[in-house]
Design an enzyme around this catalytic site. Structure first.
Site, PDB file in Angstrom:
ATOM      1  N   PRO A 223       0.832  -1.216   0.000  1.00  0.00           N
ATOM      2  CA  PRO A 223       0.000   0.000   0.000  1.00  0.00           C
ATOM      3  C   PRO A 223       0.859   1.256   0.000  1.00  0.00           C
ATOM      4  CG  PRO A 223      -0.752  -1.565   1.673  1.00  0.00           C
ATOM      5  CD  PRO A 223       0.538  -2.087   1.149  1.00  0.00           C
ATOM      6  N   GLY A 226       1.991   3.894  -5.010  1.00  0.00           N
ATOM      7  CA  GLY A 226       1.648   4.686  -6.190  1.00  0.00           C
ATOM      8  C   GLY A 226       1.039   3.889  -7.318  1.00  0.00           C
ATOM      9  N   HIS A 444      17.572  -0.374  30.030  1.00  0.00           N
ATOM     10  CA  HIS A 444      17.068  -1.200  28.930  1.00  0.00           C
ATOM     11  C   HIS A 444      17.516  -0.634  27.576  1.00  0.00           C
ATOM     12  CE1 HIS A 444      13.914  -3.855  27.074  1.00  0.00           C
ATOM     13  NE2 HIS A 444      14.060  -2.964  26.107  1.00  0.00           N
ATOM     14  N   GLU A 445      17.292   0.651  27.343  1.00  0.00           N
ATOM     15  CA  GLU A 445      17.646   1.251  26.060  1.00  0.00           C
ATOM     16  C   GLU A 445      19.160   1.322  25.878  1.00  0.00           C
ATOM     17  OE1 GLU A 445      15.530   1.713  23.792  1.00  0.00           O
ATOM     18  OE2 GLU A 445      13.767   1.378  25.044  1.00  0.00           O
TER      19      GLU A 445
END
Length: 666
Positions: A223, A226, A444-445
């Site tokens: 999707p 074009g 964590h990051e």
């Protein structure tokens, strides 16, 4: 239609006057005038059920009780109707009232005494009161009939045009105002479809050699790439009539309407030949018949598909009619629709690559007021995997963000914020988090950033943020390389990078949280894809169990194989998890500095990570391009500064030049 209107009006009139029972109402008894003395005698005899006095005309009506009807009128009750009455002329209303009051006291009259007045509307008022309900019902009936038939094209026609085609027809495709110049990128698709345009412009070039132009072309792609725009460009280049409709326009609640609309569409197209028929989202009617789970042998969608197959390549000839269709679910289409002679070509309209994204940006940046800091090459690299519609959305979001900040131009940072907004969602700086939660997110990051920095095939890091966006509490942005082939080592490095957040929580916090749910989901899907589809397992090598058969509820492998798959997935994930913990243990000090920096600044960039860990051991092609672009930007800015300094020096020298020297020079 006029006859139908008359019949309906007559039917409604009959129902109105008959009360809906099919027979005319029985009128009141024939008026029988009697004298005032006779009236008094009948009241004294107890015949009156009620009396109605009309003061204007000096006439009263005495209604007779049912048991005395035969005695008074000498007729059966069925012959005189309901509530028959006698009319009496009187002189003084006071005498009538006093007489009736005395009769009531003596219990000779037990009914009611009422009064009535003449209706000033007369005959006209009666006609209006009778005809108004009829006109009301007719108006409602005509309104619903027109609404039911309003979907038909070619000027309406009421409900009887429900089988007409709903296609929008452009007499000349050029009226759309779209050509191949308006379609950025997609050079391969435009080259394939150029032959159709050439045939419509000069068909003899092909027919003289005995060749036949393809009857149809199917545009296939994700999707937003074009496909519809490309079909409009074909019509604009060819300058021929263009019929456009959606696959869902064929489907209707009435049986046989879809097939009728297909036949009507091709009949109109033959009258306008040569022309183009474009059917968008053809999977709405072209779904494979064997994959249809509907119970029953007369499915409306199948009838529509059969009519479409017959019209495209049946006994009839469709010379000069070219059919274009678009779908992003080609695997769902019926094989009879895809065979040669119907859709001869499948034109892939893929997601744009780096150069094509640059072309798309150039198209959508034209109406924007840009800041000189905007670099189209950099924006194209920052949007991997974006479709043309996504890029248009990025440009629009950047303009909105710039307007929100009261900027006169759209700058580079506005585009970066727009990309972050589309990928991660809107920032939620007001989201309340405890200090412990914020620390957990930072660790964590930082784990993701550390692992991606020290794995060879992981995507290069751009920035890390612990500001909540959408449903995510933190995010890391990468600049992925657009690889044609994906190796096993690259997939394992990506899995290791995804597991870095959970591994950091376990190592440096001592507990794990639900923050890694998305990472675990992506890791599990990728592991199953490696084993079941790509054949990258040690115990199940070189085997692919991919099956695209819809509504098939049986797996193409046994329970024993499923158990082996589960074991292999668990083994691969555990290996990469242990590898992630090992890398984090080796670089624990740098990870702690990175997490602390995230806690302080909330957003850090690749330069900050490089200051902590040093230069990345592996330099990818994307990073080389990024560094080259940064060097080019620095050189360009230095050259601009030198030109500005030279211009200032020259202007200063001109200002201090001797006027006499200036005159002699002149």
């Amino acid at each position: 239609m006029n006859w139908i209107y008359l019949i309906v009006i007559a039917t409604l009139a009959i129902f109105y006057f008959t009360g809906g029972n099919g027979s005319l109402p029985q009128s009141s008894a024939p008026l029988k005038e009697i004298s005032y003395d006779a009236f008094k005698a009948r009241v004294d005899s107890g015949y009156a059920s009620k009396v109605v006095i009309n003061k204007d005309e000096k006439i009263l009506k005495m209604y007779v009780k049912p048991e005395y009807i035969r005695e008074v009128f000498n007729r059966a009750p069925s012959e005189v109707g309901n509530e028959p009455f006698l009319t009496v002329e009187f002189g003084s209303i006071d005498k009538v009232e006093s007489f009736l009051e005395e009769a009531r006291k003596n219990e000779r009259f037990t009914g009611s005494l009422n009064y009535e007045h003449n209706d000033n509307g007369g005959i006209l008022g009666s006609l209006v009161s009778m005809l108004l309900p009829i006109f009301f019902f007719v108006a409602i009936w005509m309104f619903f009939f027109r609404r039911m038939g309003g979907g038909g094209s070619m000027g309406g026609g009421g409900i009887f045009s429900v089988g007409k085609s709903k296609a929008k027809m452009y007499e000349k495709g050029g009226d759309l105002g779209i050509t191949f110049k308006d379609v950025a990128g997609q050079a391969g698709a435009k080259q394939e479809i150029q032959e159709i345009v050439d045939f419509l412009k000069n068909p003899q070039k092909y027919t003289n050699l005995g060749g036949k132009i393809p009857k149809g072309a199917l545009l296939v792609g994700p999707p937003g790439t074009g496909k519809t725009l490309l079909a409009k460009a074909v019509a604009g280049e060819a300058g021929v009539p263009f019929f456009s409709m959606s696959g869902s326009d064929f489907v209707e609640m009435f049986v046989g309407v879809g097939a009728s609309r297909v036949r009507d569409l091709f009949a109109q197209a033959k009258a306008k030949s040569p022309c183009i028929i474009f059917i968008d989202e053809i999977d709405a009617v072209g779904r494979a018949r064997s994959k249809n789970p509907a119970m029953g042998g007369n499915d409306e969608r199948e009838n529509t598909l059969n009519a479409l197959l017959t019209e495209m390549d049946g006994f009839g000839t469709n010379s000069g009619i070219i059919i274009l269709a678009a779908t992003n679910r080609v695997d769902m289409l019926d094989s009879a629709l895809l065979r040669a002679g119907r859709f001869d070509r499948q034109i892939n309209v893929d997601l744009p690559d780096l150069n094509e994204r640059k072309e798309v940006f150039m198209v959508h940046l034209k109406p924007l007021k840009l800041n000189p800091s905007v670099d189209v090459d950099f924006l194209a690299r920052q949007t991997p995997g974006f479709s043309g519609a996504d890029i248009a959305n990025v440009c629009n979001e950047a303009a909105l963000i710039a307007a929100r900040h009261d900027s006169s131009t759209v700058g580079k940072q506005d585009f970066l914020d727009a990309v972050d907004r589309i990928i991660g969602g809107l920032e939620k700086k007001t989201k309340i988090m405890t200090q412990a939660e914020k620390k957990s997110i930072a660790i964590h990051e930082a784990g993701h950033a550390t692992i991606s920095w020290f794995t060879e095939f992981a995507n290069p890091l751009v920035k890390v943020s612990i500001v909540p966006r959408g449903r995510a509490l933190g995010a890391a942005w990468y600049l992925p390389e657009e690889r044609v082939l994906q190796t096993k080592e690259a997939m394992l490095d990506e899995m290791c990078s995804l597991l870095g957040g959970r591994a950091a929580e376990e190592l440096f916090i001592g507990t794990i949280s639900t923050g890694a749910m998305n990472d675990l989901e992506r890791t599990t899907k990728q592991a199953y894809g490696m084993i079941a589809f790509a054949g990258m397992s040690e115990k199940l090598p070189n085997i692919c169990y991919y099956n695209n058969q819809e509504y098939q509820f049986q797996r193409p492998y046994s329970e024993t194989t499923a158990k082996i798959m589960d074991d292999e997935v668990l083994r691969i994930i555990n290996e990469q998890y242990e590898r992630a913990k090992q890398i984090l243990t080796e670089h624990a000090e740098g990870h702690a500095q990175l997490a602390q920096l995230l806690m302080e600044r909330e957003v850090i960039f690749a330069d900050d990570v490089e200051k902590i860990f040093g230069k990345r051991p592996w330099v990818s092609r994307s990073e080389e391009l990024l560094e080259a672009q940064m060097r080019a930007d620095a050189e360009r800015m230095a050259a601009e500064r030198e030109r500005e300094l030279a211009a200032k020096e020259q202007s200063a020298a001109d200002a201090h030049e001797d006027p006499e020297d200036e005159k002699s020079n002149s």
